[in-house]
Write a protein that holds these residues in place. Structure first.
Motif, short mmCIF file in Angstrom:
data_model
loop_
_atom_site.label_atom_id
_atom_site.label_comp_id
_atom_site.label_asym_id
_atom_site.label_seq_id
_atom_site.Cartn_x
_atom_site.Cartn_y
_atom_site.Cartn_z
N ILE A 1 0.81 -1.21 0.00
CA ILE A 1 0.00 0.00 0.00
C ILE A 1 0.85 1.26 0.00
N ARG A 2 2.00 1.23 0.64
CA ARG A 2 2.77 2.47 0.78
C ARG A 2 4.23 2.14 1.09
N TYR A 3 5.13 2.83 0.39
CA TYR A 3 6.54 2.80 0.75
C TYR A 3 6.92 4.20 1.22
N SER A 4 7.74 4.26 2.24
CA SER A 4 8.20 5.55 2.73
C SER A 4 9.48 5.35 3.54
N MET A 5 10.44 6.21 3.30
CA MET A 5 11.68 6.11 4.07
C MET A 5 12.27 7.50 4.29
N VAL A 6 13.09 7.60 5.30
CA VAL A 6 13.79 8.83 5.66
C VAL A 6 15.16 8.83 4.98
N TRP A 7 15.55 9.95 4.37
CA TRP A 7 16.86 10.01 3.73
C TRP A 7 17.72 11.15 4.29
N THR A 8 17.51 11.46 5.56
CA THR A 8 18.30 12.51 6.21
C THR A 8 19.76 12.08 6.40
N LYS A 9 20.03 10.80 6.50
CA LYS A 9 21.40 10.34 6.74
C LYS A 9 22.32 10.77 5.61
N ILE A 10 21.95 10.49 4.36
CA ILE A 10 22.81 10.85 3.24
C ILE A 10 22.84 12.37 3.06
N ALA A 11 21.76 13.04 3.42
CA ALA A 11 21.76 14.50 3.34
C ALA A 11 22.71 15.11 4.36
N ASP A 12 22.64 14.64 5.61
CA ASP A 12 23.45 15.20 6.69
C ASP A 12 24.92 14.81 6.55
N GLN A 13 25.19 13.57 6.19
CA GLN A 13 26.57 13.09 6.19
C GLN A 13 27.31 13.35 4.88
N LEU A 14 26.59 13.34 3.75
CA LEU A 14 27.26 13.44 2.46
C LEU A 14 26.80 14.63 1.62
N GLY A 15 25.84 15.40 2.13
CA GLY A 15 25.41 16.60 1.43
C GLY A 15 24.45 16.38 0.29
N TYR A 16 23.76 15.25 0.30
CA TYR A 16 22.81 14.95 -0.78
C TYR A 16 21.59 15.84 -0.69
N LYS A 17 21.14 16.32 -1.88
CA LYS A 17 19.90 17.07 -1.97
C LYS A 17 19.34 16.90 -3.37
N PRO A 18 18.13 16.35 -3.50
CA PRO A 18 17.55 16.23 -4.85
C PRO A 18 17.38 17.61 -5.47
N SER A 19 17.71 17.71 -6.77
CA SER A 19 17.76 19.03 -7.40
C SER A 19 16.67 19.24 -8.44
N ARG A 20 15.92 18.21 -8.79
CA ARG A 20 14.93 18.33 -9.87
C ARG A 20 13.51 18.32 -9.31
N PRO A 21 12.82 19.46 -9.40
CA PRO A 21 11.41 19.48 -8.98
C PRO A 21 10.62 18.43 -9.76
N PHE A 22 9.72 17.75 -9.07
CA PHE A 22 9.03 16.63 -9.69
C PHE A 22 8.27 17.04 -10.94
N LYS A 23 7.54 18.13 -10.89
CA LYS A 23 6.74 18.52 -12.05
C LYS A 23 7.62 18.81 -13.26
N ASP A 24 8.77 19.45 -13.04
CA ASP A 24 9.68 19.72 -14.15
C ASP A 24 10.27 18.41 -14.69
N GLY A 25 10.71 17.56 -13.79
CA GLY A 25 11.31 16.29 -14.21
C GLY A 25 10.32 15.42 -14.95
N LEU A 26 9.07 15.39 -14.47
CA LEU A 26 8.06 14.57 -15.13
C LEU A 26 7.72 15.12 -16.51
N SER A 27 7.61 16.44 -16.62
CA SER A 27 7.33 17.06 -17.92
C SER A 27 8.44 16.76 -18.92
#
Length: 341
Positions: free
Chosen positions: A276-302
């Protein structure tokens, strides 16, 4: 990290990663090992296939001799090669277990033998199983419900066991649902897009209430590269995109981008074991390695829809025959290598 072996590098995510890593100044050689099954195509590599730094090897991760030959010549491994479609795993569970689990073992064993410096095993959020509420962290237990997810869970554990037992420098990444250009049209976004562009109907299971997190493939590859370069051996890193949608909400977006309406949608009974649902926290890679998704979903999907609209020659043969347009088929099952120079 000057010599990188990428398994499954002619597949959807793998090919995007290969093109990315070839742009790195400190990477001198990239070897792609790919069996070129129905979802792997040399065309996915585009101009990267002509790079003098790229070597393509048509072969299988289950080929112990070939894997050892390749690993002995590299300093890092990024392991994408896998059977990856949930529905297919219902009817061919043995193939998923063989490729995903034994293939990972073959690579990990070769990495141990040849003293590989970095090994990233690429996995999925589906290993955590369905979460009606809350979000999984890397420390939460795995609870897969379908053969595909079970095979990825087992392969994660095999890879990590080689770190704990033999000090192989393994990291595991687990991403949410990827989307973007070049994806095989069996997955929901390219499947719906290619059908809608042809004026055909699409089907939603049950009421379309199943929730997924959507991650642009380039953002996933950025996260994987961060883990390759700076991940702590033995650690797992979740990679998410920040956009949660039900399948009905996703369908509404696709209808609008493809110029269709809800008359193009039919509802069918839910398929077996549809989490029914998948969900996970990705703060670890953000805090430790500086990860941040850069593509807004609507732009990427278009942009993704535009790619399928502009490139029917890439996906139309696959809809007619899933085994059509297989590149390099004449090479056979052996150890043929192709260099661009």
């Amino acid at each position: 990290m000057d010599k990188v072996l990428v398994t499954g590098g002619a597949g959807f995510i793998g090919s995007h990663f290969v093109k990315r890593i070839l742009r790195s100044d400190d990477v001198k050689e990239v070897t792609v090992l790919d069996a070129l099954t129905y979802a792997g195509h040399i065309e996915n590599l585009g101009e990267a296939f002509l790079s003098p730094e790229l070597t393509f090897v048509h072969g299988n991760v289950l080929d112990t001799q070939l894997v050892n030959e390749l690993v002995s010549r590299h300093t890092a491994i990024v392991h994408f090669a896998a059977e990856s479609h949930v529905d297919r795993s219902f009817f061919a569970a043995g193939a998923f277990l063989t490729t995903n689990v034994l293939g990972t073992h073959t690579l990990a064993d070769a990495a141990k033998t040849h003293g590989i410096e970095r090994f990233v095993h690429v996995s999925t959020d589906e290993v955590y199983g369905p979460l009606p509420e809350g979000s999984a962290t890397e420390n939460d237990p795995v609870s897969p419900t379908v053969p595909y997810a079970a095979s990825k869970t087992a392969s994660d554990l095999v890879a990590l066991s080689y770190h704990h037992t033999y000090d192989v420098p393994v990291c595991v990444t687990r991403s949410s649902n990827n989307y973007g250009p070049y994806q095989h049209p069996e997955k929901i976004i390219p499947l719906f897009v290619t059908r809608l562009l042809q004026g055909e109907k699409v089907t939603l299971h049950d009421r379309g209430q199943h929730m997924r997190n959507w991650l642009h493939v380039e953002d996933n590859c950025a996260g994987i590269e961060l883990v390759l370069r700076g991940g702590v051996p033995g650690e797992v890193y979740n990679i998410g995109g920040g956009t949660d949608l039900t399948n009905r909400e996703l369908t509404a977006e696709l209808l609008g981008l493809c110029g269709a309406d809800w008359d193009s949608v039919t509802y069918v009974p839910d398929r077996r074991a549809n989490d029914i649902r998948y969900s996970m926290v990705w703060t670890k890679i953000a805090d430790q390695l500086g990860y941040k998704p850069s593509r807004p979903f609507k732009d990427g999907l278009s942009q993704t829809v535009d790619w399928y609209r502009d490139n029917p020659g890439r996906w139309a043969p696959l809809l007619r025959n899933p085994h059509a347009a297989r590149a390099m088929v004449a090479l056979g099952p052996g150890k043929e290598e192709s260099r661009a120079h």
